[in-house]
Design a protein around this motif. Sequence first.
Motif, short mmCIF file in Angstrom:
data_model
loop_
_atom_site.label_atom_id
_atom_site.label_comp_id
_atom_site.label_asym_id
_atom_site.label_seq_id
_atom_site.Cartn_x
_atom_site.Cartn_y
_atom_site.Cartn_z
N PRO A 22 0.69 -1.04 0.01
CA PRO A 22 -0.09 -0.08 0.09
C PRO A 22 0.69 1.26 0.11
O PRO A 22 2.20 1.22 0.22
CB PRO A 22 -0.71 -0.11 1.38
N LYS A 23 0.21 2.40 -0.25
CA LYS A 23 1.25 3.72 -0.41
C LYS A 23 1.29 4.04 1.07
O LYS A 23 0.72 3.79 1.81
CB LYS A 23 0.28 4.60 -1.20
N THR A 70 3.73 3.46 3.12
CA THR A 70 4.02 2.49 4.38
C THR A 70 5.03 2.83 5.10
O THR A 70 6.15 3.49 4.77
CB THR A 70 4.29 1.04 3.82
N LYS A 110 -6.43 -9.53 -2.21
CA LYS A 110 -7.20 -8.63 -1.35
C LYS A 110 -6.86 -8.38 0.15
O LYS A 110 -6.62 -7.82 1.02
CB LYS A 110 -8.72 -8.63 -1.67
N LEU A 114 -3.40 -7.38 1.00
CA LEU A 114 -3.31 -5.58 1.24
C LEU A 114 -3.97 -5.43 2.48
O LEU A 114 -3.78 -4.49 3.07
CB LEU A 114 -4.28 -5.30 -0.25
N GLU A 115 -4.95 -5.97 2.70
CA GLU A 115 -5.89 -5.86 4.00
C GLU A 115 -4.82 -5.83 5.21
O GLU A 115 -4.91 -5.07 6.04
CB GLU A 115 -6.98 -6.54 3.90
N LYS A 148 -2.28 -3.18 5.26
CA LYS A 148 -2.95 -1.64 5.63
C LYS A 148 -3.13 -1.66 7.13
O LYS A 148 -2.82 -0.87 7.92
CB LYS A 148 -4.23 -1.60 4.87
N ARG A 149 -3.42 -3.02 7.63
CA ARG A 149 -3.84 -2.93 9.05
C ARG A 149 -2.53 -2.82 9.83
O ARG A 149 -2.54 -2.01 10.86
CB ARG A 149 -4.54 -4.41 9.24
N ASN A 196 0.15 -1.25 8.70
CA ASN A 196 0.62 0.28 8.63
C ASN A 196 -0.22 1.23 9.54
O ASN A 196 0.24 1.92 10.12
CB ASN A 196 0.42 0.62 7.07
N LEU A 197 -1.58 1.09 9.72
CA LEU A 197 -2.30 1.64 10.48
C LEU A 197 -1.85 1.51 11.86
O LEU A 197 -2.04 2.44 12.66
CB LEU A 197 -3.94 1.22 10.36
N THR A 233 1.18 3.67 12.39
CA THR A 233 0.83 4.97 12.27
C THR A 233 0.22 5.46 13.46
O THR A 233 0.86 6.51 14.27
CB THR A 233 -0.26 5.34 11.28
#
Length: 137
Positions: free
Chosen positions: A5-6, A8, A82, A85-86, A89-90, A92-93, A96
Amino acid sequence: MLVMPKNTLFKPNDVAIHAIRSRGKGGQNVNKVNTGIHLRFDIKASSLTNENKEKLLKLNDIRLSKEGIIVIKADNFRTQEKNRLEALKRLNLLLTKTFKVPKIRKPTKISKAALAKQIEQKIQRSKIKQTRKKVRF
């Protein structure tokens, strides 16, 4: 090749991704195809700064093991891509939210004009209430 994902906060070689069988509904597809993703992120072996590693290790999260490994399972979607990617994303979240430094609140001061206006309104309200009282002779 791993599609990331973007924006990261980690490098692709910091994560270990394995395909697992998804749980739940899906008919025969669930029993035959490994569409779920099991992502492991070793904090101590990652390319993060020491300060960020310490923040992550102090994190009180059920996904963090005692050995300092973040484990994320993703099996919401029917395709492996998918779910991959999920999971990324998790992760990375989570990173963050952990690294975000809260802004320091500066208490504001009321201006002299606003203070004078408040006092004037209070005096006016007091006069109105004084006129409502019973008159004594």
